[in-house]
Motif scaffolding. Structure first.
Motif, PDB file in Angstrom:
ATOM      1  N   LYS A   1      -6.646 -43.561  23.708  1.00 32.10           N
ATOM      2  CA  LYS A   1      -8.037 -43.675  23.251  1.00 32.10           C
ATOM      3  C   LYS A   1      -8.395 -42.526  22.335  1.00 32.10           C
ATOM      4  N   ASP A   2      -9.304 -42.801  21.409  1.00 31.21           N
ATOM      5  CA  ASP A   2      -9.824 -41.739  20.556  1.00 31.21           C
ATOM      6  C   ASP A   2     -10.659 -40.765  21.387  1.00 31.21           C
ATOM      7  N   ARG A   3     -10.924 -39.619  20.802  1.00 30.29           N
ATOM      8  CA  ARG A   3     -11.780 -38.645  21.468  1.00 30.29           C
ATOM      9  C   ARG A   3     -13.122 -39.278  21.835  1.00 30.29           C
ATOM     10  N   GLU A   4     -13.559 -38.998  23.055  1.00 25.58           N
ATOM     11  CA  GLU A   4     -14.759 -39.630  23.608  1.00 25.58           C
ATOM     12  C   GLU A   4     -15.758 -38.579  24.049  1.00 25.58           C
ATOM     13  N   PHE A   5     -16.993 -38.767  23.652  1.00 25.84           N
ATOM     14  CA  PHE A   5     -18.066 -37.882  24.110  1.00 25.84           C
ATOM     15  C   PHE A   5     -18.262 -38.025  25.610  1.00 25.84           C
ATOM     16  N   VAL A   6     -18.456 -36.901  26.296  1.00 21.20           N
ATOM     17  CA  VAL A   6     -18.690 -36.914  27.735  1.00 21.20           C
ATOM     18  C   VAL A   6     -20.089 -36.411  28.063  1.00 21.20           C
ATOM     19  N   ALA A   7     -20.397 -35.191  27.642  1.00 19.68           N
ATOM     20  CA  ALA A   7     -21.688 -34.590  27.975  1.00 19.68           C
ATOM     21  C   ALA A   7     -21.995 -33.455  27.008  1.00 19.68           C
ATOM     22  N   ALA A   8     -23.288 -33.183  26.814  1.00 17.63           N
ATOM     23  CA  ALA A   8     -23.717 -32.078  25.964  1.00 17.63           C
ATOM     24  C   ALA A   8     -24.975 -31.458  26.529  1.00 17.63           C
ATOM     25  N   ALA A   9     -25.156 -30.183  26.216  1.00 14.03           N
ATOM     26  CA  ALA A   9     -26.361 -29.466  26.654  1.00 14.03           C
ATOM     27  C   ALA A   9     -26.883 -28.645  25.491  1.00 14.03           C
ATOM     28  N   SER A  10     -28.204 -28.659  25.329  1.00 12.68           N
ATOM     29  CA  SER A  10     -28.832 -27.819  24.317  1.00 12.68           C
ATOM     30  C   SER A  10     -28.590 -26.352  24.636  1.00 12.68           C
ATOM     31  N   TRP A  11     -28.960 -25.469  23.696  1.00 10.05           N
ATOM     32  CA  TRP A  11     -28.714 -24.046  23.921  1.00 10.05           C
ATOM     33  C   TRP A  11     -29.347 -23.563  25.221  1.00 10.05           C
ATOM     34  N   SER A  12     -30.567 -23.997  25.492  1.00  7.20           N
ATOM     35  CA  SER A  12     -31.251 -23.562  26.714  1.00  7.20           C
ATOM     36  C   SER A  12     -30.734 -24.277  27.949  1.00  7.20           C
ATOM     37  N   GLY A  13     -30.048 -25.398  27.736  1.00  8.00           N
ATOM     38  CA  GLY A  13     -29.625 -26.204  28.871  1.00  8.00           C
ATOM     39  C   GLY A  13     -30.690 -27.154  29.369  1.00  8.00           C
ATOM     40  N   ALA A  14     -31.873 -27.097  28.778  1.00 11.13           N
ATOM     41  CA  ALA A  14     -32.984 -27.916  29.262  1.00 11.13           C
ATOM     42  C   ALA A  14     -32.803 -29.382  28.895  1.00 11.13           C
TER      43      ALA A  14
ATOM     44  N   THR B   1     -30.056 -32.385  28.184  1.00 10.00           N
ATOM     45  CA  THR B   1     -28.666 -32.776  28.387  1.00 10.00           C
ATOM     46  C   THR B   1     -28.469 -34.238  28.003  1.00 10.00           C
ATOM     47  N   TYR B   2     -27.231 -34.549  27.663  1.00 13.26           N
ATOM     48  CA  TYR B   2     -26.850 -35.893  27.267  1.00 13.26           C
ATOM     49  C   TYR B   2     -25.553 -36.254  27.981  1.00 13.26           C
ATOM     50  N   TYR B   3     -25.433 -37.504  28.355  1.00  8.70           N
ATOM     51  CA  TYR B   3     -24.230 -37.967  29.040  1.00  8.70           C
ATOM     52  C   TYR B   3     -23.809 -39.334  28.506  1.00  8.70           C
ATOM     53  N   SER B   4     -22.517 -39.566  28.525  1.00  8.28           N
ATOM     54  CA  SER B   4     -22.059 -40.908  28.223  1.00  8.28           C
ATOM     55  C   SER B   4     -22.363 -41.799  29.418  1.00  8.28           C
ATOM     56  N   ASP B   5     -22.481 -43.077  29.181  1.00  7.08           N
ATOM     57  CA  ASP B   5     -22.793 -44.010  30.269  1.00  7.08           C
ATOM     58  C   ASP B   5     -21.702 -43.987  31.334  1.00  7.08           C
TER      59      ASP B   5
ATOM     60  N   VAL C   1     -20.088 -41.557  32.600  1.00 10.61           N
ATOM     61  CA  VAL C   1     -20.096 -40.417  33.524  1.00 10.61           C
ATOM     62  C   VAL C   1     -21.487 -40.110  34.075  1.00 10.61           C
ATOM     63  N   LYS C   2     -22.494 -40.769  33.557  1.00 10.93           N
ATOM     64  CA  LYS C   2     -23.876 -40.485  33.981  1.00 10.93           C
ATOM     65  C   LYS C   2     -24.010 -40.700  35.482  1.00 10.93           C
ATOM     66  N   GLY C   3     -24.598 -39.731  36.153  1.00  9.39           N
ATOM     67  CA  GLY C   3     -24.780 -39.802  37.595  1.00  9.39           C
ATOM     68  C   GLY C   3     -23.630 -39.199  38.384  1.00  9.39           C
ATOM     69  N   ARG C   4     -22.505 -38.944  37.718  1.00  5.08           N
ATOM     70  CA  ARG C   4     -21.352 -38.350  38.402  1.00  5.08           C
ATOM     71  C   ARG C   4     -21.021 -36.956  37.874  1.00  5.08           C
ATOM     72  N   PHE C   5     -21.259 -36.725  36.584  1.00  3.50           N
ATOM     73  CA  PHE C   5     -20.957 -35.435  35.962  1.00  3.50           C
ATOM     74  C   PHE C   5     -22.256 -34.704  35.657  1.00  3.50           C
ATOM     75  N   THR C   6     -22.180 -33.372  35.705  1.00  7.95           N
ATOM     76  CA  THR C   6     -23.329 -32.539  35.370  1.00  7.95           C
ATOM     77  C   THR C   6     -22.879 -31.396  34.474  1.00  7.95           C
ATOM     78  N   ILE C   7     -23.537 -31.256  33.338  1.00 15.09           N
ATOM     79  CA  ILE C   7     -23.241 -30.148  32.434  1.00 15.09           C
ATOM     80  C   ILE C   7     -24.292 -29.056  32.633  1.00 15.09           C
ATOM     81  N   SER C   8     -23.846 -27.821  32.579  1.00 15.31           N
ATOM     82  CA  SER C   8     -24.768 -26.690  32.715  1.00 15.31           C
ATOM     83  C   SER C   8     -24.236 -25.522  31.894  1.00 15.31           C
ATOM     84  N   ARG C   9     -25.078 -24.501  31.752  1.00 16.06           N
ATOM     85  CA  ARG C   9     -24.718 -23.351  30.931  1.00 16.06           C
ATOM     86  C   ARG C   9     -25.129 -22.046  31.606  1.00 16.06           C
ATOM     87  N   ASP C  10     -24.394 -21.018  31.256  1.00 15.20           N
ATOM     88  CA  ASP C  10     -24.732 -19.653  31.645  1.00 15.20           C
ATOM     89  C   ASP C  10     -24.642 -18.836  30.364  1.00 15.20           C
TER      90      ASP C  10
END
Length: 121
Positions: free
Chosen positions: A39-52, A54-58, A60-69
């Motif tokens: 498969k080609d590269r697939e988007f999974v999740a993204a977070a804005s600079w603040s982390g406030a 977030t975006y998820y692919s359908d 992984v939504k509900g199973r994955f969580t992206i966060s930042r420090d």
């Protein structure tokens, strides 16, 4: 900017893994993508600079969580309820500017080397 992804491994279906992306700086949005040989590269999740924001692919939504420090220039991907179809090399990436479509690979200027996640059934 240099990115390094870590935390991958071999787990059974239903297990959890936490991926870490360590960056030399973290000025913009950060994301995770994944790729398999079939498969080609697939988007999974993204977070804005603040982390406030977030975006998820359908898939992984509900199973994955992206966060930042941002104090430590890190981004994380908590992956729960893993499925065999989540098996892939996972890459972290940092956006090239503000206001990009974060679900698209073209939004990102910097990429880590990838970490393998293998989920057995």
């Amino acid at each position: 900017v240099q990115l390094q992804a870590s935390g991958g491994g071999l787990v059974q279906a239903g297990a959890s893994l936490r991926l870490t992306c360590t960056a030399t700086s973290s000025k913009y949005a950060m994301a995770w993508f994944r790729q398999t040989p079939k498969k080609d590269r697939e988007f999974v999740a993204a977070a804005s600079w603040s982390g406030a924001t977030t975006y998820y692919s359908d898939s992984v939504k509900g199973r994955f969580t992206i966060s930042r420090d941002n104090d430590n220039n890190k981004a994380f991907l908590q992956m729960d309820s893993l499925k065999p179809e989540d098996t892939a090399v996972y890459f972290c990436a940092q956006a090239k500017a503000y206001g990009m479509d974060l679900t698209q690979g073209t939004a990102y200027a910097y990429w880590g080397q990838g970490t393998q996640v293998t989920v057995s059934s």
